[in-house]
Design a protein around this motif. Structure first.
Motif, PDB file in Angstrom:
ATOM      1  N   GLY A  63      42.968  24.922  44.547  1.00 43.75           N
ATOM      2  CA  GLY A  63      41.610  24.798  45.040  1.00 43.75           C
ATOM      3  C   GLY A  63      40.767  26.042  44.822  1.00 43.75           C
ATOM      4  O   GLY A  63      39.597  26.059  45.214  1.00 43.75           O
ATOM      5  N   TYR A  64      41.362  27.059  44.211  1.00 41.13           N
ATOM      6  CA  TYR A  64      40.673  28.330  43.996  1.00 41.13           C
ATOM      7  C   TYR A  64      40.774  28.754  42.536  1.00 41.13           C
ATOM      8  O   TYR A  64      41.693  28.371  41.831  1.00 41.13           O
ATOM      9  CB  TYR A  64      41.288  29.435  44.855  1.00 41.13           C
ATOM     10  CG  TYR A  64      41.406  29.128  46.325  1.00 41.13           C
ATOM     11  CD1 TYR A  64      42.588  28.591  46.850  1.00 41.13           C
ATOM     12  CD2 TYR A  64      40.349  29.372  47.193  1.00 41.13           C
ATOM     13  CE1 TYR A  64      42.703  28.307  48.195  1.00 41.13           C
ATOM     14  CE2 TYR A  64      40.461  29.092  48.544  1.00 41.13           C
ATOM     15  CZ  TYR A  64      41.648  28.560  49.029  1.00 41.13           C
ATOM     16  OH  TYR A  64      41.755  28.280  50.371  1.00 41.13           O
ATOM     17  N   ASN A  65      39.818  29.590  42.137  1.00 42.45           N
ATOM     18  CA  ASN A  65      39.880  30.230  40.830  1.00 42.45           C
ATOM     19  C   ASN A  65      39.353  31.647  40.947  1.00 42.45           C
ATOM     20  O   ASN A  65      38.540  31.941  41.830  1.00 42.45           O
ATOM     21  CB  ASN A  65      39.055  29.469  39.795  1.00 42.45           C
ATOM     22  CG  ASN A  65      39.853  28.339  39.173  1.00 42.45           C
ATOM     23  OD1 ASN A  65      40.890  28.568  38.573  1.00 42.45           O
ATOM     24  ND2 ASN A  65      39.366  27.133  39.335  1.00 42.45           N
ATOM     25  N   VAL A  66      39.799  32.503  40.049  1.00 45.74           N
ATOM     26  CA  VAL A  66      39.333  33.891  40.053  1.00 45.74           C
ATOM     27  C   VAL A  66      39.037  34.324  38.633  1.00 45.74           C
ATOM     28  O   VAL A  66      39.438  33.676  37.658  1.00 45.74           O
ATOM     29  CB  VAL A  66      40.379  34.856  40.650  1.00 45.74           C
ATOM     30  CG1 VAL A  66      40.596  34.598  42.129  1.00 45.74           C
ATOM     31  CG2 VAL A  66      41.682  34.782  39.879  1.00 45.74           C
ATOM     32  N   SER A  67      38.351  35.446  38.528  1.00 44.27           N
ATOM     33  CA  SER A  67      38.119  36.107  37.253  1.00 44.27           C
ATOM     34  C   SER A  67      38.106  37.602  37.507  1.00 44.27           C
ATOM     35  O   SER A  67      37.861  38.057  38.633  1.00 44.27           O
ATOM     36  CB  SER A  67      36.808  35.649  36.628  1.00 44.27           C
ATOM     37  OG  SER A  67      35.723  35.945  37.488  1.00 44.27           O
ATOM     38  N   ARG A  68      38.359  38.374  36.467  1.00 43.30           N
ATOM     39  CA  ARG A  68      38.335  39.841  36.603  1.00 43.30           C
ATOM     40  C   ARG A  68      37.778  40.413  35.305  1.00 43.30           C
ATOM     41  O   ARG A  68      38.517  40.854  34.434  1.00 43.30           O
ATOM     42  CB  ARG A  68      39.753  40.370  36.861  1.00 43.30           C
ATOM     43  CG  ARG A  68      39.788  41.876  37.130  1.00 43.30           C
ATOM     44  CD  ARG A  68      39.740  42.219  38.568  1.00 43.30           C
ATOM     45  NE  ARG A  68      39.722  43.649  38.813  1.00 43.30           N
ATOM     46  CZ  ARG A  68      40.829  44.395  38.971  1.00 43.30           C
ATOM     47  NH1 ARG A  68      42.029  43.831  38.871  1.00 43.30           N
ATOM     48  NH2 ARG A  68      40.715  45.675  39.223  1.00 43.30           N
ATOM     49  N   SER A  69      36.476  40.398  35.213  1.00 48.57           N
ATOM     50  CA  SER A  69      35.836  40.874  33.989  1.00 48.57           C
ATOM     51  C   SER A  69      35.672  42.391  33.986  1.00 48.57           C
ATOM     52  O   SER A  69      35.557  43.009  32.922  1.00 48.57           O
ATOM     53  CB  SER A  69      34.479  40.200  33.803  1.00 48.57           C
ATOM     54  OG  SER A  69      33.664  40.431  34.931  1.00 48.57           O
ATOM     55  N   THR A  70      35.670  43.004  35.158  1.00 54.94           N
ATOM     56  CA  THR A  70      35.564  44.457  35.267  1.00 54.94           C
ATOM     57  C   THR A  70      36.615  44.961  36.251  1.00 54.94           C
ATOM     58  O   THR A  70      37.168  44.189  37.040  1.00 54.94           O
ATOM     59  CB  THR A  70      34.178  44.896  35.773  1.00 54.94           C
ATOM     60  OG1 THR A  70      34.019  44.441  37.120  1.00 54.94           O
ATOM     61  CG2 THR A  70      33.064  44.330  34.903  1.00 54.94           C
ATOM     62  N   THR A  71      36.868  46.249  36.241  1.00 53.16           N
ATOM     63  CA  THR A  71      37.801  46.833  37.217  1.00 53.16           C
ATOM     64  C   THR A  71      37.287  46.676  38.632  1.00 53.16           C
ATOM     65  O   THR A  71      38.054  46.489  39.561  1.00 53.16           O
ATOM     66  CB  THR A  71      38.010  48.327  36.900  1.00 53.16           C
ATOM     67  OG1 THR A  71      38.573  48.455  35.596  1.00 53.16           O
ATOM     68  CG2 THR A  71      38.944  48.983  37.915  1.00 53.16           C
ATOM     69  N   GLU A  72      35.970  46.730  38.808  1.00 51.24           N
ATOM     70  CA  GLU A  72      35.385  46.764  40.142  1.00 51.24           C
ATOM     71  C   GLU A  72      35.345  45.405  40.841  1.00 51.24           C
ATOM     72  O   GLU A  72      35.426  45.325  42.052  1.00 51.24           O
ATOM     73  CB  GLU A  72      33.961  47.312  40.079  1.00 51.24           C
ATOM     74  CG  GLU A  72      33.860  48.762  39.633  1.00 51.24           C
ATOM     75  CD  GLU A  72      34.023  48.939  38.135  1.00 51.24           C
ATOM     76  OE1 GLU A  72      34.337  50.061  37.694  1.00 51.24           O
ATOM     77  OE2 GLU A  72      33.851  47.945  37.390  1.00 51.24           O
ATOM     78  N   ASP A  73      35.125  44.331  40.084  1.00 49.35           N
ATOM     79  CA  ASP A  73      34.800  43.047  40.689  1.00 49.35           C
ATOM     80  C   ASP A  73      35.930  42.027  40.551  1.00 49.35           C
ATOM     81  O   ASP A  73      36.524  41.881  39.480  1.00 49.35           O
ATOM     82  CB  ASP A  73      33.529  42.478  40.040  1.00 49.35           C
ATOM     83  CG  ASP A  73      32.339  43.399  40.233  1.00 49.35           C
ATOM     84  OD1 ASP A  73      31.667  43.710  39.232  1.00 49.35           O
ATOM     85  OD2 ASP A  73      32.109  43.810  41.385  1.00 49.35           O
ATOM     86  N   PHE A  74      36.118  41.266  41.623  1.00 47.83           N
ATOM     87  CA  PHE A  74      37.173  40.246  41.629  1.00 47.83           C
ATOM     88  C   PHE A  74      36.693  39.068  42.476  1.00 47.83           C
ATOM     89  O   PHE A  74      37.110  38.870  43.608  1.00 47.83           O
ATOM     90  CB  PHE A  74      38.465  40.840  42.185  1.00 47.83           C
ATOM     91  CG  PHE A  74      39.684  39.974  42.023  1.00 47.83           C
ATOM     92  CD1 PHE A  74      40.618  39.866  43.054  1.00 47.83           C
ATOM     93  CD2 PHE A  74      39.932  39.291  40.850  1.00 47.83           C
ATOM     94  CE1 PHE A  74      41.754  39.096  42.908  1.00 47.83           C
ATOM     95  CE2 PHE A  74      41.063  38.506  40.699  1.00 47.83           C
ATOM     96  CZ  PHE A  74      41.982  38.415  41.734  1.00 47.83           C
TER      97      PHE A  74
END
Lengths: 111, 114
Positions: A63-74
């Motif tokens: 039911g969830y998804n994530v991304s990590r395009s930068t070190t700072e943001d999640f």
């Protein structure tokens, strides 16, 4: 030094709606995590990331998804919100084995 | 599967009483051990941690914990609690593998009566 910043602090969603919980850290930590906290259940790991561009499932990823395009943001994405996703969500980060720094949490209610 | 068990879900103490919260984990490999505290309405904060060396570790606010490897335990202690110690306490185990994932116990709610 802000540490780990989560937004929003509170949110009410209707069943079927979607939303993104934001998490930003300014400590240059490689490792970031999303947990959900339910009463009497402790914290359960949803997703984690070991660095920009790398994510992996935790114990309760459905039911969830994530991304990590930068070190700072999640950011954590909820698609098609369900009542079972009513919880308090915590983002955390660490440089390694020193222990986590937690954000202040997002209290989500799905009605 | 790895797990962390905390013996008590709720503890009520009077000020100046001694505190011991039990924690056991199930994992045969190398672990890092933690206690976190969550004050009412706040996020989790690190109380103390054990990586290696002296099995008796001291943390903030007079808390200490003892690692007993043979018992897979990491109990939290404080000789004399204060009203301000009212909080929820979480034992946690970091598996020291890729990702430094941490498994948390269910938590112990401590209420200290003034």
């Amino acid at each position: 030094n802000a540490g780990v910043t989560q937004t929003p602090k509170f949110r009410i969603l209707k069943i079927g709606q979607s939303m993104t919980l934001q998490c930003t850290q300014d400590m240059n930590h490689n490792y970031m995590y999303w947990y959900r906290q339910d009463p009497g259940m402790g914290l359960k790991l949803i997703y984690y990331s070991v660095g920009a561009g790398i994510t992996d499932k935790g114990e309760v990823p459905n039911g969830y998804n994530v991304s990590r395009s930068t070190t700072e943001d999640f950011p954590l994405r909820l698609e098609l919100a369900a009542p079972s996703q009513t919880s308090v969500y915590f983002c955390a980060s660490t440089r390694g084995e020193a222990g986590y720094t937690f954000g202040s949490g997002t209290r989500l209610t799905v009605v | 599967a790895q797990s962390v068990s905390q013996h008590n879900h709720h503890v009520i103490l009077s000020e100046a009483a001694s505190l011991e919260l039990g924690c056991n984990y199930s994992y045969g490999g190398t672990v890092n051990l933690f206690w976190y505290v969550q004050y009412p309405g706040q996020h989790l904060q690190l109380l103390l941690k054990y990586f290696s060396g002296d099995p008796l570790v001291k943390g903030i606010k007079g808390f200490e914990a003892e690692f007993i490897k043979s018992k897979f335990s990491f109990n939290l202690r404080k000789p004399s609690v204060q009203w301000s110690d009212t909080a929820e306490y979480f034992c946690a185990v970091n598996l020291n593998t890729g990702g430094f994932k941490t498994i948390f116990g269910a938590g112990t709610r401590l209420f200290v009566k003034a």
